[in-house]
Design a protein around this motif. Structure first.
Motif, mmCIF file in Angstrom:
data_model
loop_
_atom_site.group_PDB
_atom_site.id
_atom_site.type_symbol
_atom_site.label_atom_id
_atom_site.label_comp_id
_atom_site.label_asym_id
_atom_site.label_seq_id
_atom_site.Cartn_x
_atom_site.Cartn_y
_atom_site.Cartn_z
ATOM 1 N N TRP A 107 -57.085 3.090 -61.556
ATOM 2 C CA TRP A 107 -56.621 1.936 -60.787
ATOM 3 C C TRP A 107 -56.240 2.326 -59.364
ATOM 4 C CZ3 TRP A 107 -57.411 -2.962 -61.753
ATOM 5 C CH2 TRP A 107 -57.754 -3.332 -63.061
ATOM 6 N N GLY A 108 -56.445 3.582 -59.012
ATOM 7 C CA GLY A 108 -56.147 3.998 -57.642
ATOM 8 C C GLY A 108 -54.681 3.817 -57.284
ATOM 9 N N ILE A 109 -53.792 4.095 -58.238
ATOM 10 C CA ILE A 109 -52.364 3.936 -57.974
ATOM 11 C C ILE A 109 -51.870 5.175 -57.228
ATOM 12 C CG2 ILE A 109 -50.096 3.542 -58.991
ATOM 13 C CD1 ILE A 109 -52.108 1.247 -59.446
ATOM 14 N N ALA A 145 -51.663 -4.530 -61.055
ATOM 15 C CA ALA A 145 -52.943 -4.488 -60.334
ATOM 16 C C ALA A 145 -54.024 -5.205 -61.139
ATOM 17 C CB ALA A 145 -53.345 -3.044 -60.057
ATOM 18 N N GLU A 165 -53.957 -8.875 -60.904
ATOM 19 C CA GLU A 165 -54.358 -9.394 -59.595
ATOM 20 C C GLU A 165 -55.848 -9.203 -59.338
ATOM 21 O OE1 GLU A 165 -52.041 -8.218 -56.162
ATOM 22 O OE2 GLU A 165 -50.303 -7.875 -57.451
ATOM 23 N N ASP A 166 -56.506 -8.475 -60.230
ATOM 24 C CA ASP A 166 -57.880 -8.068 -59.949
ATOM 25 C C ASP A 166 -58.902 -9.049 -60.523
ATOM 26 O OD1 ASP A 166 -60.111 -6.647 -59.250
ATOM 27 O OD2 ASP A 166 -60.030 -5.342 -61.003
ATOM 28 N N PRO A 167 -59.748 -9.635 -59.673
ATOM 29 C CA PRO A 167 -60.762 -10.563 -60.180
ATOM 30 C C PRO A 167 -61.720 -9.904 -61.176
ATOM 31 C CG PRO A 167 -60.873 -10.387 -57.758
ATOM 32 C CD PRO A 167 -59.788 -9.461 -58.219
ATOM 33 N N VAL A 168 -61.993 -8.603 -60.962
ATOM 34 C CA VAL A 168 -62.942 -7.933 -61.859
ATOM 35 C C VAL A 168 -62.338 -7.777 -63.256
ATOM 36 C CG1 VAL A 168 -64.128 -5.767 -62.342
ATOM 37 C CG2 VAL A 168 -64.201 -6.731 -60.037
ATOM 38 N N PHE A 169 -61.110 -7.247 -63.332
ATOM 39 C CA PHE A 169 -60.479 -7.058 -64.633
ATOM 40 C C PHE A 169 -60.328 -8.411 -65.336
ATOM 41 C CE2 PHE A 169 -56.790 -6.982 -67.415
ATOM 42 C CZ PHE A 169 -56.991 -5.841 -68.165
ATOM 43 N N PRO A 224 -58.171 -14.352 -61.278
ATOM 44 C CA PRO A 224 -57.067 -13.456 -61.605
ATOM 45 C C PRO A 224 -55.791 -14.210 -61.979
ATOM 46 C CG PRO A 224 -57.660 -13.295 -59.266
ATOM 47 C CD PRO A 224 -58.573 -14.295 -59.865
ATOM 48 N N LEU A 265 -59.306 -2.087 -54.319
ATOM 49 C CA LEU A 265 -58.721 -3.075 -55.242
ATOM 50 C C LEU A 265 -58.604 -4.457 -54.619
ATOM 51 C CD1 LEU A 265 -57.643 -3.370 -58.072
ATOM 52 C CD2 LEU A 265 -55.406 -2.681 -57.246
ATOM 53 N N ARG A 308 -64.519 -7.832 -54.563
ATOM 54 C CA ARG A 308 -64.263 -7.805 -56.016
ATOM 55 C C ARG A 308 -64.478 -9.167 -56.659
ATOM 56 N NH1 ARG A 308 -62.798 -3.093 -58.082
ATOM 57 N NH2 ARG A 308 -61.822 -3.574 -60.055
ATOM 58 N N GLN A 309 -64.242 -10.218 -55.895
ATOM 59 C CA GLN A 309 -64.508 -11.557 -56.423
ATOM 60 C C GLN A 309 -65.988 -11.664 -56.817
ATOM 61 O OE1 GLN A 309 -61.526 -13.517 -56.053
ATOM 62 N NE2 GLN A 309 -62.472 -14.619 -57.740
ATOM 63 N N GLY A 325 -66.858 -9.384 -59.842
ATOM 64 C CA GLY A 325 -66.441 -10.023 -61.092
ATOM 65 C C GLY A 325 -67.408 -11.128 -61.478
ATOM 66 N N ILE A 343 -69.876 -7.352 -63.099
ATOM 67 C CA ILE A 343 -69.797 -5.898 -62.899
ATOM 68 C C ILE A 343 -68.355 -5.463 -63.159
ATOM 69 C CG2 ILE A 343 -69.933 -4.040 -61.204
ATOM 70 C CD1 ILE A 343 -72.144 -5.587 -59.814
ATOM 71 N N ASP A 344 -68.197 -4.576 -64.112
ATOM 72 C CA ASP A 344 -66.858 -4.069 -64.442
ATOM 73 C C ASP A 344 -66.547 -2.920 -63.483
ATOM 74 O OD1 ASP A 344 -64.475 -3.654 -65.622
ATOM 75 O OD2 ASP A 344 -65.251 -3.226 -67.630
ATOM 76 N N VAL A 388 -62.052 1.204 -59.443
ATOM 77 C CA VAL A 388 -61.183 1.008 -58.286
ATOM 78 C C VAL A 388 -61.152 2.268 -57.425
ATOM 79 C CG1 VAL A 388 -58.789 0.659 -57.556
ATOM 80 C CG2 VAL A 388 -59.732 -0.691 -59.440
ATOM 81 N N TRP A 389 -61.205 2.071 -56.129
ATOM 82 C CA TRP A 389 -61.080 3.181 -55.181
ATOM 83 C C TRP A 389 -59.917 2.887 -54.255
ATOM 84 C CZ3 TRP A 389 -61.318 7.689 -53.044
ATOM 85 C CH2 TRP A 389 -61.310 7.838 -51.648
ATOM 86 N N ASN A 390 -58.999 3.822 -54.167
ATOM 87 C CA ASN A 390 -57.883 3.702 -53.229
ATOM 88 C C ASN A 390 -57.810 4.982 -52.425
ATOM 89 O OD1 ASN A 390 -55.525 3.439 -51.854
ATOM 90 N ND2 ASN A 390 -54.205 3.219 -53.647
ATOM 91 N N ALA A 406 -54.985 7.280 -52.976
ATOM 92 C CA ALA A 406 -54.929 8.067 -54.217
ATOM 93 C C ALA A 406 -56.346 8.516 -54.537
ATOM 94 C CB ALA A 406 -54.347 7.214 -55.348
#
Lengths: 425, 467
Positions: free
Chosen positions: A188-190, A345, A348-352, A362, B72, B77-78, B81, B85-86, B89-91, B94
């Motif tokens: 999740w890139g936390i 996260a 809030e995530d449209p993909v998840f 979301p 994220l 991402r909209q 989704g 596509i699952d 996440v890239w941050n 981190a």
């Protein structure tokens, strides 16, 4: 859904301060601590000698002799010995699941009152003998002649003296919960900073709760400990930033500061019908409205071990016709700061929300000022089965004190499970 | 298939020496293998706020089953989704050990020079995480279509970024800009697939413009030219042979053409791919008629590749008229005449037809000793540009590829100095292969490339010459 005929209410709660492993409670057993927590509740609620409908509780790390831990603890209190008890187990979800169990019996009219409780000691942990030695001893036990016994004894090897110490490890993956959480944090890139910030806020909030007297009718001192042992009121993100990572390798973001420590402690919550409480002069603090338990596949599928609450909450919301934002307070168990942040996260995530939850959009963000407002597990510590009771008691009082409202509880548990519930006042 | 120098620097010692001497370190490029995935690795996608191509990008990656990551809170991402596509996440805060085979940024939303910072935000933390033979792709808008000068300015700026990034990415990676006209978002699929895939191994630093075009048909990704007839001139050897082979691989019924003197070679090319041959000198007066008659017998043609060409090098002062005439006649006039005859005969170039010309880097940059050749190849570009609107009216397209240094018998015969200079003076620091030119032609010839018209795409490894 059809409304249940009646709802259980939280009438009182009590816990002993939580201690770090091998700290003040190093010599206290699960039964000692649970008895203390229950007796404190009896005092607070004035229910000495009462026969209750049921006491349900449990411990995650349990000695084999504690097969009837809750019942044996009850017998050491001033609760009427005619009160039945059962042991419950759902890893870190044990405490909340016990409350759901008791509340459901109340809602169904099977009982009028009950206590949900939980306890854990990582200090007085069960140590088992080596599997090889156990095999030999079982063989000796089954042997019919002395010669057979001697022969079996001859199979003892020096290596078998090494005992089996309980590990905080997922049986099916061999990875510690922290390592699992580190994978989630990476996925999740936390980043490190928000984790340390969450931990600092947790300490700050819990310290303020003690200073303001909020914990006075929630906590009873035990073995000389008056506040949670792990609490560091002066904790700051800057200090937390200095700690080395303990999970996720050198590049990891999870430290001893933003992960819960191994802890000892116990908690108990008194539930009943409003009438039962009124007859005893106990005002209802909050209703336990509904609950949901979810599990994910952390073994086969690629879902994170502690992501089940992220599935349980939307299911519960859908059933109640609620939005994630329809809550005045949120209590998300801080097993790890990263677990809380991953969950937020994900929502809030449209993909998840689309791919994993099958939703159109979301769930959205929550107001972080409503989250764990009197601190969380990062500050208080996390004696596994005792956490649910701490959170239920805490949230019920908060809702009652603000003159009403709705609160959400979310607790992640080992084995890829998550228990969530709604309280209303 | 690699040259000796590339092999040398691919071994640890050679690599060490080249690194320490600051010598070019080319890597063996990934090239397309039938049945291989679109792109052999994860792709990071992003969008500058207000972009309009996220859904089209997501559709391409979803269909290909590519593993995708994004930031994220990225708008993209909209779309990911919605495309099922699952995405991971890239941050950058981190970073971990994430690496990608492709980096794709939808920059169509960039509307001012300040917003160009989106390029930095997206690529700065990721460009070093691009794997070997990776793909860096920026999708932009047509500056000419931007209502505000500030937006047009910023969109024009993307070109400089991509050309510079192409020179910075290492390990056989490439960088491209795809400019998408308003309303043409749904037309970018074939271009995006080509640029992401190993088919574009030797294409870098290019600007591809995707505009309106007829609706993109359903295409078999393994055999996009199934049922299509393709004429390839100069098909008996070198690049022409590679074009014939690649078009046949993609399902086309290939008609190879070459001068009668090379009939034997031509037969050897078309016979294994089940094609047919036309032996004709394209410079001959009756060539267009004879070619079109032959195509009419086959029921028409879908793809015409003007590949035949000659060099007759001399400095201008030393060049006789014959060298000039022959070069212009074969390289430029013949293609013009064939096109004219083709278009004059109504439906001979069938609906959704494709004309693909082979220009040259010499036509862009000019080359000493090749005034005739450079003139003819620049003329090819002119032909593409001037004919594009005419073909658009017929729902057809005309485009050109401009090869740089391609490893052929012709370049093998060059003296060592110019040959090595030709190879190394490019971002990919090596010569391309005939198949690289052929893959680009196959992309332009594909039925789903209807939005690509009037483009000249260099297949030059981002050569420093004429950039």
């Amino acid at each position: 859904m059809s409304p249940s005929p009646r709802q259980a209410v939280v009438l009182a709660s009590n816990r002993i301060p939580f201690a770090r492993q091998s700290g003040p409670y190093a010599r206290a057993s699960n039964q000692d601590m649970l008895t203390a927590a229950l007796d404190g509740l009896v005092d607070r609620a004035g229910i000495a000698g009462e026969r209750l409908g049921e006491v349900a509780g449990g411990a995650v790390l349990k000695h084999s002799r504690d097969f009837n831990l809750t019942r044996e603890s009850l017998l050491g209190t001033r609760i009427a010995p005619e009160t039945p008890a059962c042991d419950v187990g759902q890893a870190c979800g044990t405490g909340l699941e016990a409350a759901i169990l008791v509340a459901n019996k109340i809602a169904l009219g099977q009982v009028e009152s009950g206590i949900a409780c939980g306890v854990d000691s990582t200090s007085d942990a069960p140590i088992a003998i080596n599997e090889g030695l156990r095999g030999v001893l079982l063989e000796i036990n089954a042997a019919r002649s002395n010669l057979d016994r001697v022969r079996a004894l001859g199979k003892v090897r020096p290596g078998q003296i090494v005992p089996e110490i309980p590990r905080n490890e997922e049986p099916r993956t061999g990875m510690s919960m922290g390592e699992h959480a580190a994978i989630m944090a990476r996925e999740w890139g936390i980043a490190r900073e928000p984790q340390d910030e969450l931990a600092a806020v947790s300490h700050r909030n819990l310290a303020a709760a003690y200073d303001g007297g909020f914990e006075d009718d929630l906590v009873t001192a035990y073995l000389g400990l008056e506040r949670d042992h792990n609490l560091r009121p002066d904790s700051t993100p800057e200090q937390l930033a200095k700690l080395d990572p303990v999970f996720g390798g050198a590049e990891g973001t999870m430290t001893a500061g933003n992960s819960t420590p191994l802890s000892d402690g116990a908690s108990a919550v008194l539930l009943g019908t409003e009438e039962w409480g009124a007859e005893r002069g106990l005002a209802p603090l909050a209703r336990l409205v509904d609950a949901e338990t979810a599990a994910i596949d952390h073994v086969g599928a690629r879902e994170g071990l502690l992501m089940a609450p992220a599935y349980a909450v939307p299911r519960l919301l859908a059933r109640r016709g609620l939005e994630l934002q329809d809550f005045d307070l949120y209590e998300i168990h801080e097993a790890f700061a990263s677990q809380v942040l991953c969950t937020l996260a994900a929502w809030e995530d449209p993909v998840f929300c689309r791919e994993r939850l099958g939703r159109d959009g979301p769930l959205g963000p929550i107001d972080r000022d409503r989250l764990n407002v009197r601190g969380g597990s990062l500050a208080a510590g996390h004696p596994f089965a005792a956490t649910g009771g701490r959170i239920v008691g805490n949230l019920a009082k908060l809702l009652s004190a603000r003159g009403g409202g709705r609160g959400l509880i979310s607790i992640c548990a080992a084995g890829g499970q998550g228990v969530v519930a709604i309280l209303e006042s | 298939m690699t040259d000796a120098y590339t092999q040398l620097v691919s071994n640890p010692f050679g690599g060490f020496v080249a690194r320490n001497l600051g010598l070019p370190r080319p890597v063996e490029l990934d090239r397309h293998r039938p049945g291989a995935p679109l792109i052999d690795g994860r792709v990071l996608v992003g969008a500058a706020p207000g972009g309009r191509c996220a859904a089209a990008v997501a559709a391409v990656l979803a269909e290909a089953g590519t593993a995708v990551d994004s930031r994220l809170h990225d708008e993209v991402r909209q779309a990911l989704g919605a495309a099922a596509i699952d995405a991971g996440v890239w941050n950058p805060e981190a970073p971990g050990a994430q690496r990608w085979k492709g980096l794709v940024l939808d920059a169509t939303g960039i509307g001012s020079s300040g917003e160009l910072r989106e390029l930095w935000s997206f690529f700065h933390p990721t460009i070093r995480r691009l794997e070997r033979c990776g793909r860096l792709i920026v999708i932009g808008a047509e500056p000419g279509e931007c209502p505000a000068p500030a937006a047009a300015t910023a969109q024009r700026a993307l070109e400089g970024f991509v050309r510079a990034a192409g020179k910075e990415v290492r390990n056989g990676s490439t960088a491209q800009l795809v400019r998408v006209a308003a309303g043409a978002e749904g037309r970018i699929g074939s271009t995006l697939r080509f640029l992401l895939s190993p088919r574009s191994a030797y294409v870098s630093g290019q600007l591809v413009r995707v505009g309106a075009g007829r609706d993109v048909p359903e295409v078999d990704r393994e055999r996009p030219l199934r049922g299509k007839t393709a004429l390839v001139t100069g098909a008996s050897r070198g690049i022409g042979e590679a074009i014939a082979n690649v078009l046949a691989r993609d399902g086309a019924d290939v008609v190879g053409l070459d001068v009668p003197a090379l009939s034997g070679d031509l037969e050897n090319v078309v016979e294994p791919i089940g094609g047919s041959a036309i032996a004709v000198d394209i410079a001959a007066a009756d060539a267009p008629r004879r070619i079109c008659d032959a195509l009419a017998k086959r029921g028409g043609v879908d793809v015409v590749v003007h590949n035949a060409g000659v060099t007759r090098d001399k400095t201008l002062a030393a060049m006789d008229a014959e060298r000039w005439e022959a070069t212009i006649a074969i390289n430029l006039t013949a293609a013009e005449r064939i096109n004219d005859e083709l278009l004059a005969r109504g439906g001979l170039l069938r609906e959704d037809g494709r004309i693909v010309c082979v220009s040259s880097m010499s036509g862009i940059a000019g080359n000493a000793g090749q005034t005739n050749y450079s003139t003819s190849k620049a003329g090819v570009i002119g032909m593409v540009e001037s004919m594009a609107p005419i073909l658009a009216e017929r729902a057809a397209t005309i485009n050109a590829v401009a090869p740089g240094f391609i490893e052929t018998a012709m370049t093998a015969a060059m003296p060592l100095g110019p040959r090595e200079a030709g190879r190394r003076m490019s971002s990919l620091a090596q010569g391309g292969l005939p198949v690289d030119v052929a893959e680009a032609i196959a992309w332009l010839a594909a039925p789903d490339s209807s939005g690509v018209n009037g483009n000249v795409v260099r297949v030059c490894g981002q050569s420093l010459i004429g950039a």
